[in-house]
Enzyme design. Structure first.
Site, mmCIF file in Angstrom:
data_model
loop_
_atom_site.group_PDB
_atom_site.id
_atom_site.type_symbol
_atom_site.label_atom_id
_atom_site.label_comp_id
_atom_site.label_asym_id
_atom_site.label_seq_id
_atom_site.Cartn_x
_atom_site.Cartn_y
_atom_site.Cartn_z
ATOM 1 N N TYR A 145 0.900 -1.434 -0.115
ATOM 2 C CA TYR A 145 0.016 -0.042 -0.076
ATOM 3 C C TYR A 145 0.766 1.115 -0.031
ATOM 4 O O TYR A 145 1.581 1.292 0.884
ATOM 5 C CB TYR A 145 -0.929 -0.107 1.089
ATOM 6 C CG TYR A 145 -1.454 1.247 1.718
ATOM 7 C CD1 TYR A 145 -1.405 1.839 3.097
ATOM 8 C CD2 TYR A 145 -2.444 1.968 0.899
ATOM 9 C CE1 TYR A 145 -2.019 3.114 3.372
ATOM 10 C CE2 TYR A 145 -2.945 2.973 1.074
ATOM 11 C CZ TYR A 145 -2.875 3.572 2.446
ATOM 12 O OH TYR A 145 -3.404 4.536 2.877
ATOM 13 N N ASP A 230 -1.310 -5.915 9.585
ATOM 14 C CA ASP A 230 -2.342 -5.036 9.142
ATOM 15 C C ASP A 230 -3.464 -5.935 8.458
ATOM 16 O O ASP A 230 -3.420 -6.506 7.416
ATOM 17 C CB ASP A 230 -2.003 -4.157 7.928
ATOM 18 C CG ASP A 230 -3.061 -3.098 7.429
ATOM 19 O OD1 ASP A 230 -4.091 -3.438 7.708
ATOM 20 O OD2 ASP A 230 -2.699 -1.959 7.024
ATOM 21 N N ILE A 232 -6.779 -5.043 8.050
ATOM 22 C CA ILE A 232 -7.940 -4.281 7.666
ATOM 23 C C ILE A 232 -8.848 -4.840 6.567
ATOM 24 O O ILE A 232 -10.171 -4.256 6.466
ATOM 25 C CB ILE A 232 -7.607 -2.820 7.305
ATOM 26 C CG1 ILE A 232 -6.904 -2.755 5.902
ATOM 27 C CG2 ILE A 232 -6.868 -2.123 8.462
ATOM 28 C CD1 ILE A 232 -6.825 -1.176 5.544
ATOM 29 N N LYS A 268 -12.737 -0.949 5.400
ATOM 30 C CA LYS A 268 -12.835 -1.775 4.177
ATOM 31 C C LYS A 268 -13.778 -2.639 4.432
ATOM 32 O O LYS A 268 -14.660 -2.962 3.534
ATOM 33 C CB LYS A 268 -11.236 -2.498 4.165
ATOM 34 C CG LYS A 268 -10.168 -1.337 3.976
ATOM 35 C CD LYS A 268 -10.488 -0.397 2.789
ATOM 36 C CE LYS A 268 -9.244 0.518 2.932
ATOM 37 N NZ LYS A 268 -9.444 1.633 1.510
#
Lengths: 470, 490
Positions: A145, A230, A232, A268
């Protein structure tokens, strides 16, 4: 010239990359089914818009979840005054429960470890502030990302060292790649404090298998460095294989739990990026304590905590939502990837996320990032789709593009697919499967406008880094 | 394998995570324990400790509740507003909702007496004023640089300005002898001292209206400040979060107004604002950075991603703040109620011989307990403080926690309770003062204390309880929920 900080005058915010040029095209000419049917379709934003009717229904049926309804206003005063950085207990409990459900209830999360932050953006920065000093580094597998460059480094002074993953083995995170990156950091005199993984992966849309995860935990344990997971996109896993969380692995592998931290968010999984619900969940008591103090810089609005607490403590709703969301993502993903394959476009096999990792290597004039950028400009200007080039994700191989599919309605999806089909037939017949070629008699002439897109542009509001996360 | 947790942590975590600059390890926190273990409740716990250490504005929430019920379309969850749910839920643009910025700009203008117009395009969001102050520091200064801060000042500046930024604070001591005025001389002195110690001063940060004093800066002082920072080419950050809590004259003058009539480099001027105090909405985390410097504005806007205002909240407030009739009425009524409450307290205290700094703003007053100190030391102040908490059962904030250079002052909050509780608090103070007088055999007619005669003897063993003397850690599992730094802001 007035003196301001180095942080303010530097480029650490990450918005000065040529990557942003493309957004201008979308900004000046955004697609609208009626008003602007020839506009650029936004496929660069990882948003989950598939379940809003479902959520809206719940909201209508639960007026007490709002502080502003007749049923909820009695809670207004105490909520409006509530600024305790521990967060509302109901909120923490509901979030902990949700995190557990998203992982099939194979793990239980402790509400007392749930710490708030300003979105996942704030969560990442906060974790970096807790774990590393300026000049120290985190390892990050590529592609990753783009916002990490800003979130982890900008104000913290922490460095990122890429763990290069290759398409030849589906971008797997190998022990070898980890060791190589670790050594490289050492050579550059960078002290590695941790490894950050995104699972499910942005931009790949894949999940890490159990063996890889175990290997990762062993690696960080041996090196005595942190592991930040992470997660998410955890609830966007729409197909087998089943998602495996770090929280599960540490129950199976002996490891120092003080090294384990999870970053979470509702942006998300639930499609609520505007609500700024970021979560830091650490197994290290000192980190929980420190992060909690830091959360004062980015608490979740108590109005939103109240709404979310109500929503996520409704077990019936949550269970249905998780199932419904997966189902809609699955269908959208299936249809989209199938349609692409029909015109000879492949993508990395994926089962999660709000995007696919499209393989356009065969369309490159040459295997360079320059050629990738050229192709990208063609996609934006001729095909009129805003997708994200792999180089912006630090992919080591040109030709990959991330394409988001969950932020539009069915009609827009059809238009996007038609444009791709048309483009492939017109310019890349060699790639299209024969049967489709013969059937089609489409001839479109596309104007070629290349002016004005080569130069870097001023930040536009729809650009991904303007959105806190994409 | 054995894992030695604590040692490991020291090496494993950052310096920021292991230092004390979050500010919670001060003896100051001990007092909160008393409140938390024994909080006042009119019926359930009438002998409990009354909270007077929290600067909250609870006086006008009824007006807001009424407005909310009359404006269901301000919510994305009501039948009238739910059609906006999706658009708002996905809105994460760091420019913020246009209507929100317009509403805030209008509100700020109104609060400044409509003498200045604020530009909605300069409105930048942050995670409360806490986030705003930190963001401004990140934009203006590098680690090791310093800001001058007139004392007494908001206790949590130490954390907000320094903790993660690596900046330093240089206090500018203000004295009660001239009502804690910020003099040019004091500024110059602090500046020189810093420079000669090789500390690079990048700016001055003031709170106007002042926390903890409750006073507003007069035009002269402000002009002198602007002239000072302009001469030195350093920044001026004005925390104006109590702007609408001014309830008497002289009126509030925003720095934005001052620079309209002065020759000054606007690139040096920045305002921090919030709705936590003026509107009593600390939970909503509405922090604002308003800079006259384009580069700072742009940078702060990019940084706002770390602490945007929830779009749900932006939407609600956009509607509320754009309702000019509501805003006008709210501001008028709020001033009235604050004035009344302030008057009840200060007059009530005067009647028993306790004076406070003359003030016309804020949610607190600056109480003068110097006559009651055994000696003019911080130690004596903290002892008196413990008496007030344990004997009088009021949680007030000692001046030392605000870096006041003179012991004996206490900040007392008055806007966070109902009228009944006010009566109880005043009664307790009256009791305490009269008891003291009786023990001394001092005539009730006497209004002034003679320091040397004052002896406060109490049988309560909780007074000198060892556990209250020592600083303690706030652990993750036994939090002190009501402590000021647990609240993002006090």
């Amino acid at each position: 010239m007035v003196a301001i900080s180095k942080i303010a005058t530097g480029n650490g915010h990450g918005e000065n990359s040529p990557y942003f040029d493309g957004w201008k095209a979308y900004e000046t000419n955004p697609f609208h089914p009626k008003d602007r049917p020839d506009g650029v379709i936004q496929m660069g934003l990882a948003e989950n818009q598939l379940c809003f009717n479902f959520i809206k229904k719940w909201v209508m049926e639960h007026p007490e979840a709002s502080l502003c309804s007749a049923q909820g206003v009695a809670k207004f005063k105490e909520t409006a005054l509530f600024q305790d950085y521990h967060g509302m207990p109901e909120f923490r409990q509901a979030v902990a429960k949700f995190m557990g459900k998203v992982r099939g209830d194979r793990v239980k999360f402790d509400p007392d470890r749930v710490v708030m932050s300003g979105g996942a953006t704030g969560a990442h920065e906060m974790v970096a502030f807790c774990l590393a000093d300026p000049g120290e580094a985190f390892l990050v597998p590529t592609p990753y990302y783009p916002g990490f460059d800003r979130d982890l480094r900008w104000r913290t002074g922490v460095e990122l060292v890429p763990v290069v993953c290759e398409s030849s083995n589906d971008f797997k995170i190998t022990r070898n790649a980890l060791e190589t990156a670790y050594e490289k950091a050492k050579e550059a005199n960078l002290r590695v404090k941790g490894l950050l993984i995104t699972n499910p992966s942005n931009p790949l849309g894949t999940i890490l298998d159990r063996e890889t995860l175990k290997g990762i935990v062993k690696f960080i344990n041996e090196k005595n460095i942190h592991l930040i997971g992470d997660e998410i996109y955890a609830a966007t896993v729409f197909m087998e294989p089943e998602f495996v969380s770090i929280s599960e692995i540490i129950e199976e592998v002996e490891c120092n739990r003080d090294l384990i931290h999870i970053v979470y968010s509702l942006s998300k999984d639930m499609g609520f990026p505007g609500f700024r619900v970021g979560i830091v969940y650490s197994y290290n008591d000192a980190v929980v304590s420190c992060a909690r103090k830091m959360s004062s810089f980015g608490l979740v609005s108590s109005q939103t905590q109240h709404l979310i607490a109500s929503m996520l403590s409704d077990d019936g709703f949550v269970d249905s939502f998780i199932v419904e969301s997966k189902d809609r993502l699955f269908k959208r993903h299936k249809y989209f990837t199938w349609s692409l394959s029909q015109v000879g476009i492949g993508s990395l096999k994926s089962n999660a996320g709000l995007f696919i990792w499209m393989d356009l290597r065969k369309l490159l004039k040459e295997k360079t990032f320059e050629a990738e950028m050229d192709l990208w400009r063609v996609i934006i200007n001729e095909v009129k789709l805003n997708v994200s080039p792999g180089s912006s994700f630090h992919c080591n191989e040109p030709g990959w593009f991330r394409v988001c599919f969950a932020n539009m309605d069915d009609h827009t999806m059809e238009v996007a697919l038609l444009r791709i089909r048309t483009f492939m037939l017109k310019h890349n017949e060699a790639m299209v499967p024969q049967k489709l070629c013969r059937r089609s008699s489409l001839k479109l002439s596309l104007s070629r406008r290349r002016d004005g897109f080569m130069s870097p542009s001023i930040m536009s509001p729809q650009s991904p880094l303007v959105r806190a996360i994409n | 394998m054995e894992f030695t947790r604590n040692n490991n942590n020291r090496q494993l975590l950052s310096k920021i995570a292991t230092n004390d600059r979050h500010g919670e390890n001060t003896p100051y926190f001990d007092g909160w324990k008393a409140y938390d273990s024994n909080p006042f409740h009119p019926t359930q716990n009438p002998d409990g400790v009354i909270q007077m250490g929290l600067a909250e504005n609870q006086l006008c929430v009824d007006l807001i509740e009424k407005w909310i019920l009359e404006n269901p379309d301000a919510s994305i969850c009501t039948a009238e507003g739910v059609d906006r749910f999706r658009d708002i839920a996905i809105f994460q643009d760091y420019h913020g909702l246009e209507e929100f910025r317009e509403g805030v700009a209008k509100f700020m203008g109104r609060v400044g007496g409509n003498r200045v117009k604020f530009d909605p395009n300069r409105i930048v969001m942050s995670g409360g004023a806490t986030g705003a102050n930190e963001t401004v520091m990140f934009c203006l200064a590098d680690p090791g640089d310093a800001f001058l801060v007139p004392s007494p000042c908001y206790a949590a500046f130490a954390r907000d300005l320094r903790w993660r930024t690596g900046l330093e604070i240089v206090p500018v001591d203000c004295k009660s002898s001239n009502n804690f005025r910020i003099t040019r001389a004091a500024l110059e002195e602090a500046y020189e001292k810093a420079q000669s110690s090789n500390i690079n001063v990048k700016g001055v940060i003031i709170a106007n209206p002042s926390n903890p004093l409750g006073t507003v800066l007069d035009k002269e002082t402000m002009r002198s400040l602007v002239s000072f920072i302009n001469d030195k080419s350093i920044h001026l950050v004005c925390d104006e979060i109590y702007a609408a809590t001014v309830f008497g004259s002289p009126r509030f003058i925003s720095i934005a107004e001052i620079i309209q009539d002065m020759d000054c480099n606007r690139d040096l001027i920045h305002i921090v604002y919030s709705l936590s105090k003026d509107m009593g909405l600390p939970g909503f985390r509405v922090g604002i950075v308003y800079s006259f410097n384009d580069d700072v504005m742009n940078c702060a806007r990019k940084m706002s991603s770390f602490g945007l205002v929830s779009s749900q909240t932006q939407f609600l407030l956009a509607s509320m703040l754009n309702d000019e009739e509501f805003v006008g009425n709210f501001l008028r009524e709020s001033s009235k109620r604050l004035a009344k409450r302030h008057n009840v307290f200060t007059k009530g205290l005067e009647r028993v011989g306790i004076s406070s700094l003359k003030s016309n703003a804020g949610l607190f007053f600056w109480m003068d307990m110097r006559p009651l100190l055994k000696e003019q030391t911080v130690q004596a102040e903290l002892e008196l403080w413990r008496v007030i908490i344990n004997k009088v059962k009021l949680n007030v904030s000692p001046g030392s926690s605000f870096q006041c250079s003179e012991p004996g002052w206490f900040r007392v909050c008055f806007a966070n309770m109902d009228d009944e509780t006010v009566k109880v608090a005043l009664e307790r103070i009256r009791e305490f003062v009269h008891q003291g007088k009786e023990k001394d055999g001092v005539s009730e007619k006497s209004k002034h204390w003679r320091k040397q005669n004052l002896r406060l003897s109490f049988s309560s063993s909780r007074l000198y309880n060892e556990s209250l003397m020592s600083p303690h850690m706030i652990s993750p599992h036994s939090p002190i929920p009501q402590s000021p730094l647990v609240r993002a802001r006090t």
